[in-house]
Design a protein around this motif. Structure first.
Motif, short mmCIF file in Angstrom:
data_model
loop_
_atom_site.label_atom_id
_atom_site.label_comp_id
_atom_site.label_asym_id
_atom_site.label_seq_id
_atom_site.Cartn_x
_atom_site.Cartn_y
_atom_site.Cartn_z
N ALA A 9 0.83 -1.20 0.00
CA ALA A 9 0.00 0.00 0.00
C ALA A 9 0.87 1.26 0.00
O ALA A 9 0.55 2.26 -0.65
CB ALA A 9 -0.92 0.01 1.23
N SER A 10 1.99 1.20 0.70
CA SER A 10 2.88 2.36 0.79
C SER A 10 3.61 2.62 -0.53
O SER A 10 3.87 3.77 -0.88
CB SER A 10 3.89 2.15 1.92
N VAL A 11 3.95 1.55 -1.27
CA VAL A 11 4.58 1.73 -2.58
C VAL A 11 3.60 2.41 -3.54
O VAL A 11 3.97 3.29 -4.32
CB VAL A 11 5.06 0.38 -3.16
N VAL A 12 2.32 2.01 -3.47
CA VAL A 12 1.29 2.65 -4.30
C VAL A 12 1.20 4.13 -3.96
O VAL A 12 1.19 5.01 -4.84
CB VAL A 12 -0.08 1.97 -4.09
N ALA A 13 1.17 4.44 -2.65
CA ALA A 13 1.08 5.84 -2.22
C ALA A 13 2.32 6.63 -2.63
O ALA A 13 2.21 7.78 -3.08
CB ALA A 13 0.90 5.90 -0.70
N GLN A 14 3.49 6.02 -2.50
CA GLN A 14 4.74 6.71 -2.87
C GLN A 14 4.76 7.01 -4.37
O GLN A 14 5.20 8.08 -4.79
CB GLN A 14 5.94 5.84 -2.50
N SER A 15 4.28 6.08 -5.18
CA SER A 15 4.24 6.29 -6.63
C SER A 15 3.38 7.49 -7.00
O SER A 15 3.68 8.22 -7.96
CB SER A 15 3.69 5.04 -7.33
N CYS A 16 2.33 7.73 -6.23
CA CYS A 16 1.42 8.85 -6.51
C CYS A 16 2.00 10.19 -6.09
O CYS A 16 1.65 11.23 -6.67
CB CYS A 16 0.09 8.63 -5.79
N THR A 17 2.88 10.20 -5.09
CA THR A 17 3.32 11.47 -4.50
C THR A 17 4.82 11.73 -4.63
O THR A 17 5.30 12.77 -4.17
CB THR A 17 2.95 11.50 -3.00
N HIS A 18 5.56 10.85 -5.26
CA HIS A 18 7.01 10.99 -5.32
C HIS A 18 7.47 12.32 -5.95
O HIS A 18 8.42 12.94 -5.43
CB HIS A 18 7.62 9.81 -6.10
N PRO A 19 6.85 12.79 -7.04
CA PRO A 19 7.30 14.07 -7.62
C PRO A 19 7.26 15.23 -6.63
O PRO A 19 8.16 16.07 -6.59
CB PRO A 19 6.33 14.29 -8.78
N VAL A 20 6.21 15.29 -5.81
CA VAL A 20 6.09 16.37 -4.82
C VAL A 20 7.21 16.25 -3.79
O VAL A 20 7.79 17.25 -3.36
CB VAL A 20 4.71 16.34 -4.14
N GLU A 21 7.54 15.02 -3.40
CA GLU A 21 8.60 14.83 -2.42
C GLU A 21 9.96 15.24 -2.98
O GLU A 21 10.81 15.77 -2.27
CB GLU A 21 8.64 13.38 -1.94
N THR A 22 10.17 15.00 -4.27
CA THR A 22 11.42 15.40 -4.90
C THR A 22 11.58 16.92 -4.84
O THR A 22 12.65 17.44 -4.50
CB THR A 22 11.47 14.93 -6.37
N VAL A 23 10.51 17.65 -5.14
CA VAL A 23 10.54 19.11 -5.06
C VAL A 23 10.79 19.55 -3.62
O VAL A 23 11.58 20.46 -3.34
CB VAL A 23 9.23 19.73 -5.59
N LYS A 24 10.13 18.88 -2.66
CA LYS A 24 10.31 19.21 -1.24
C LYS A 24 11.77 19.06 -0.83
O LYS A 24 12.34 19.90 -0.14
CB LYS A 24 9.43 18.29 -0.39
#
Length: 301
Positions: free
Chosen positions: A28-43
């Motif tokens: 479930a966490s890999v699915v969530a990370q795939s959805c939000t990874h671009p925002v985390e990269t900017v952060k």
């Protein structure tokens, strides 16, 4: 060759459920990370901006930051570090979510509907510390890959860089900060979700289901962003110190240098993308995890 059979009674039903719960939490966490990874990269880029020896580009806000990355490095650069992030979620999140309920049992939980809030916080913190301590190498690689400007390099290339700068211990750089962050994050996230969910059910406001999971996870996501932003910034800067240089002696030194250079509010640099990531990430993570548990026939958290 015949597949070896696990002797009956080798694993109790509770142990099996705990292991399955961990695996589902990781997925479930890999699915969530795939959805939000671009925002985390900017952060991550925003947090490194202003660090001693930090990045050179102007990531003024999440939208400008995303545009700078896409313009100078290509859209795929927003997914830098995804391989390390997936490994991290399958290890760290499997443990921090999967161990939450076993720790609550250790603390004497009898009925999830009436568990005191302190047991939820303590269980979440303990699970977060264990998971983050074991998974720190994947965290180091993920953060370094996201922070690296320019052409993308493989996870193994970054791993060689880390190893050459201090051996295996270099993979545990910033581990104390990471464990403190994980304790705060996991205690806040799981306790908030657990408590809000059961409070709404017990008071007859909502029934268990998708709508309830959405509301509880949304509140948990906002709570996590508010409590972990300063520690997250310090962790990012500690993990991204240039090879051969020690710009900060530790967590307190990093925080104090950041405050002296840019003021107290600099500790909340990257808060907007932090919240933009934690909100959707937490919602997807909890809703997928609850759905998987339902499919398996396991009761919700």
């Amino acid at each position: 060759p015949p597949v070896p059979q696990v002797p009956s009674g080798y694993l109790t039903e509770q142990t099996k459920n705990d292991l399955v719960r961990m695996a589902m939490a990781g997925a479930a966490s890999v699915v969530a990370q795939s959805c939000t990874h671009p925002v985390e990269t900017v952060k991550t880029r925003m947090q490194m901006q202003g660090a001693v020896g930090g990045g050179t580009k102007a990531y003024n806000n999440v939208f400008t930051g995303a545009r700078v990355i896409i313009t100078t490095e290509g859209a795929a650069a927003l997914y830098k570090g995804m391989s390390a992030a997936a490994l991290r979620e399958m290890s760290y999140s499997s443990l921090r979510f999967g161990l939450y309920e076993p720790f609550k049992r250790i603390l004497g939980e009898k009925d999830a509907k009436s568990t005191p809030i302190w047991k939820k916080f303590a269980s979440g913190a303990a699970a977060g510390i264990v998971g983050s301590g074991l998974a720190n190498p994947t965290d180091v690689l993920k953060v370094r890959m996201q922070a690296a400007e320019g052409a993308s390099r493989s996870m193994m290339a970054h791993a060689r860089d880390v190893y050459s700068d201090g051996g295996m211990l270099a993979f545990y750089r910033g581990v104390q900060t990471t464990m403190i962050r994980a304790a705060i994050l996991n205690a806040t996230k799981l306790a908030a979700y657990d408590d809000v969910k059961h409070k709404l059910i017990n008071n007859g406001v909502m029934q268990d289901g998708v709508s309830l999971h959405f509301v509880a996870s949304m509140i948990a996501g906002v709570s996590v962003a508010a409590t972990t932003s300063p520690v997250d910034l310090v962790r990012t800067r500690l993990m991204n110190q240039p090879p051969g240089q020690r710009l900060y002696t530790g967590m307190v030194d990093c925080a104090m240098k950041s405050i002296r250079q840019d003021g107290v509010m600099s500790l909340y640099r990257g808060f907007t993308p932090q919240w933009m990531r934690f909100g959707p990430f937490t919602i997807v993570q909890f809703m997928v995890w609850e759905k998987m548990r339902n499919w398996y026939g396991m009761k919700g958290i």
